[in-house]
Design a protein around this motif. Sequence first.
Motif, PDB file in Angstrom:
ATOM      1  N   ASP A 217       0.832  -1.209   0.000  1.00 39.38           N
ATOM      2  CA  ASP A 217       0.000   0.000   0.000  1.00 39.38           C
ATOM      3  C   ASP A 217       0.866   1.258   0.000  1.00 39.38           C
ATOM      4  OD1 ASP A 217      -2.306  -1.459  -0.114  1.00 39.38           O
ATOM      5  OD2 ASP A 217      -3.099  -0.860   1.844  1.00 39.38           O
ATOM      6  N   LEU A 218       2.009   1.202   0.695  1.00 41.10           N
ATOM      7  CA  LEU A 218       2.911   2.363   0.684  1.00 41.10           C
ATOM      8  C   LEU A 218       3.388   2.637  -0.740  1.00 41.10           C
ATOM      9  CD1 LEU A 218       5.952   3.602   0.771  1.00 41.10           C
ATOM     10  CD2 LEU A 218       4.361   4.521   2.445  1.00 41.10           C
ATOM     11  N   ASP A 219       3.746   1.579  -1.448  1.00 36.53           N
ATOM     12  CA  ASP A 219       4.181   1.753  -2.838  1.00 36.53           C
ATOM     13  C   ASP A 219       3.059   2.326  -3.703  1.00 36.53           C
ATOM     14  OD1 ASP A 219       6.863   1.253  -2.919  1.00 36.53           O
ATOM     15  OD2 ASP A 219       6.735  -0.692  -3.916  1.00 36.53           O
ATOM     16  N   ALA A 220       1.826   1.869  -3.467  1.00 42.76           N
ATOM     17  CA  ALA A 220       0.687   2.354  -4.260  1.00 42.76           C
ATOM     18  C   ALA A 220       0.445   3.852  -4.060  1.00 42.76           C
ATOM     19  CB  ALA A 220      -0.582   1.562  -3.908  1.00 42.76           C
ATOM     20  N   VAL A 221       0.787   4.374  -2.872  1.00 46.22           N
ATOM     21  CA  VAL A 221       0.623   5.822  -2.628  1.00 46.22           C
ATOM     22  C   VAL A 221       1.373   6.610  -3.706  1.00 46.22           C
ATOM     23  CG1 VAL A 221       1.251   7.717  -1.064  1.00 46.22           C
ATOM     24  CG2 VAL A 221       0.181   5.656  -0.161  1.00 46.22           C
ATOM     25  N   MET A 222       2.531   6.100  -4.116  1.00 43.88           N
ATOM     26  CA  MET A 222       3.268   6.733  -5.213  1.00 43.88           C
ATOM     27  C   MET A 222       2.718   6.321  -6.576  1.00 43.88           C
ATOM     28  SD  MET A 222       5.616   8.911  -4.968  1.00 43.88           S
ATOM     29  CE  MET A 222       6.645   9.681  -3.738  1.00 43.88           C
ATOM     30  N   SER A 223       2.703   4.988  -6.833  1.00 46.81           N
ATOM     31  CA  SER A 223       2.468   4.539  -8.209  1.00 46.81           C
ATOM     32  C   SER A 223       1.042   4.791  -8.688  1.00 46.81           C
ATOM     33  CB  SER A 223       2.820   3.052  -8.344  1.00 46.81           C
ATOM     34  OG  SER A 223       2.010   2.272  -7.494  1.00 46.81           O
ATOM     35  N   GLU A 224       0.092   4.875  -7.763  1.00 48.46           N
ATOM     36  CA  GLU A 224      -1.298   5.107  -8.154  1.00 48.46           C
ATOM     37  C   GLU A 224      -1.785   6.491  -7.737  1.00 48.46           C
ATOM     38  OE1 GLU A 224      -2.694   2.855  -9.969  1.00 48.46           O
ATOM     39  OE2 GLU A 224      -1.142   1.332  -9.671  1.00 48.46           O
ATOM     40  N   GLY A 225      -0.918   7.258  -7.104  1.00 47.63           N
ATOM     41  CA  GLY A 225      -1.354   8.565  -6.604  1.00 47.63           C
ATOM     42  C   GLY A 225      -0.334   9.648  -6.872  1.00 47.63           C
ATOM     43  N   LEU A 226       0.479   9.941  -5.854  1.00 45.07           N
ATOM     44  CA  LEU A 226       1.415  11.068  -5.942  1.00 45.07           C
ATOM     45  C   LEU A 226       2.325  10.982  -7.170  1.00 45.07           C
ATOM     46  CD1 LEU A 226       2.486  11.333  -2.181  1.00 45.07           C
ATOM     47  CD2 LEU A 226       0.750  12.684  -3.391  1.00 45.07           C
ATOM     48  N   GLY A 227       2.818   9.791  -7.480  1.00 43.36           N
ATOM     49  CA  GLY A 227       3.750   9.625  -8.598  1.00 43.36           C
ATOM     50  C   GLY A 227       3.124   9.963  -9.938  1.00 43.36           C
ATOM     51  N   MET A 228       1.810   9.768 -10.052  1.00 40.13           N
ATOM     52  CA  MET A 228       1.140  10.085 -11.318  1.00 40.13           C
ATOM     53  C   MET A 228       1.076  11.599 -11.547  1.00 40.13           C
ATOM     54  SD  MET A 228      -1.789   7.132 -11.515  1.00 40.13           S
ATOM     55  CE  MET A 228      -2.322   7.645 -13.159  1.00 40.13           C
ATOM     56  N   ARG A 229       1.095  12.375 -10.455  1.00 38.01           N
ATOM     57  CA  ARG A 229       1.212  13.835 -10.608  1.00 38.01           C
ATOM     58  C   ARG A 229       2.667  14.219 -10.833  1.00 38.01           C
ATOM     59  NH1 ARG A 229      -2.411  15.715  -5.448  1.00 38.01           N
ATOM     60  NH2 ARG A 229      -0.371  15.669  -4.437  1.00 38.01           N
ATOM     61  N   TYR A 230       3.558  13.621 -10.017  1.00 33.57           N
ATOM     62  CA  TYR A 230       4.970  14.012 -10.084  1.00 33.57           C
ATOM     63  C   TYR A 230       5.598  13.679 -11.445  1.00 33.57           C
ATOM     64  CZ  TYR A 230       4.994  14.751  -4.971  1.00 33.57           C
ATOM     65  OH  TYR A 230       4.774  15.205  -3.691  1.00 33.57           O
TER      66      TYR A 230
END
Lengths: 313, 313
Positions: A217-230
Amino acid sequence: MASKEKVAIIGSGLIGQSWAMIFVSAGYRVQMYDNQPEKVITAIKSIVDQLNNLESKKLLRGNLSASEQAALISGATTMSEVLQDVFWVQECVFEDVALKQKVFKHIDSMLKCDPILCSSTSFIPPSQFMGHIRHRSSALVNHPVNPPYFAPLTELVPSPWTKPEIVSRAKAILTEVGQKPIVVKKEVPGFIINRIQDAIFAEAYRLIEDDVVSVEDLDAVMSEGLGMRYAFTGPWETAHLNANGMTEYFEKYAQGIFDVQSTFKPVKKMEGPTAEKIIEAMNKKVPMETLNERRKWRDEMMIKLSQIKKSSQ
Amino acid sequence: MASKEKVAIIGSGLIGQSWAMIFVSAGYRVQMYDNQPEKVITAIKSIVDQLNNLESKKLLRGNLSASEQAALISGATTMSEVLQDVFWVQECVFEDVALKQKVFKHIDSMLKCDPILCSSTSFIPPSQFMGHIRHRSSALVNHPVNPPYFAPLTELVPSPWTKPEIVSRAKAILTEVGQKPIVVKKEVPGFIINRIQDAIFAEAYRLIEDDVVSVEDLDAVMSEGLGMRYAFTGPWETAHLNANGMTEYFEKYAQGIFDVQSTFKPVKKMEGPTAEKIIEAMNKKVPMETLNERRKWRDEMMIKLSQIKKSSQ
């Protein structure tokens, strides 16, 4: 086709191969040297395979065909050969300060011209291995993001002796070959890329250690959330767009952010049971025997991302 | 077409509109309520425009047409109307703890059924406004990433009273409508999304304050580098792929990462000259009058990114 000037790649590993592919994509001649000559042969073979594969998927960088790019690459059997008439040297040897010192001294002693001298080091401060050479005013760190062919960012870290015009020239050439160079104005541990990455690791690790969230779930915070903006906007522009501009963002959120940041616990070395938990989760998600396949998927996704970004410019 | 159960959206702002669009994309009926009824009319008009625009660009979510999705949305003029026969309530009012307490008390007193009760709050701990209601065992935080229609991640934060089966059910339904829910196992300030974001801000701000890097270059570290990886793999998987697996990553780099992390300075509230410098750089990069245009570009890029990710699954 008139080819451009010659680039020397010192070290034939994955980073050396990536730099070779980046420079030939823009029409530069590339010569590669390794103190184990057989490795150069294998590396060039691997590069040609990669170029052909990228071309077949319409993911090749630049305007030249894979065979035109491949024709620009050759091997050198001696340091003096690779450094002959060269305009850019990119050192890509192991991350060891004594080795870098030795290699830069060797390069320096053999040089009969005055190229830009770059090291690919991800963390060794340039002053620790670039200060003792005659050509130190032309030397600096040029550290890419892995995988360099797919993420254009590269950080330039001048040493205290690097001439400012060398930094500007390096920046212009890297931009020409399709990279996005940024300048690290002062030597700081980890430069910028790793400092930002390590800030994320610090909090990500504490959240796993305190069992607030699972590794996946920690990884998903990036790959499905913040990372998609960044992938499109950095932290500041993300904030600027999320509020009605940056002024409003700070007015509304600076206090709340500070309150959250004030709860960050001290950093911890990543070892022991929490590290084991992360290893276990990753080995389950991407088993060792599928690492290469997953890397290929990631690379392909990243170049498709580059393509959608370019199409909108 | 047989429509699915009814979702109530409380609050007609941008987050409320996004949740409405997400639920209708999967065929759910959505009714929207706002204590200023005229706002509901404007919000529904805006949603229909957005659905049509997304359809024209082939960026619409789900299998229904824009008009089919639009037909699933209606407004309610009273709280009792919007709560009638509802299976999911999504509260999207301002981020104010007293207001959330009042709204949840109001919802609780009007309910004649037992829906899942969600708040969109980004940081108010659920125990601070969900503990005083009869239906507290069915209530939890469901906080999306902005813009929710384009970044699927959403964090579920149960309160101490939330029944585990409610968390599981919420997770299943959110997955069904195309979101990627993660579970925050314990209440922590900022939940997970903001803690990771704030860890990045902490170091990004210090690097600007110490004049190590420019505001624009700091943003590029994400948008042209790290962010392009994080769009596909989170921090742990990125490490797993960068080394020959996570075990090797920790063996090789844990000490170096800890050494860098140990140089992080204390966190600072983002105000004063450094904040001004960031504001100035952002206002130059994306002038206030072009914010909306840039947001549209970002949203379009993000949905294209979703499409390339989906195409590879």
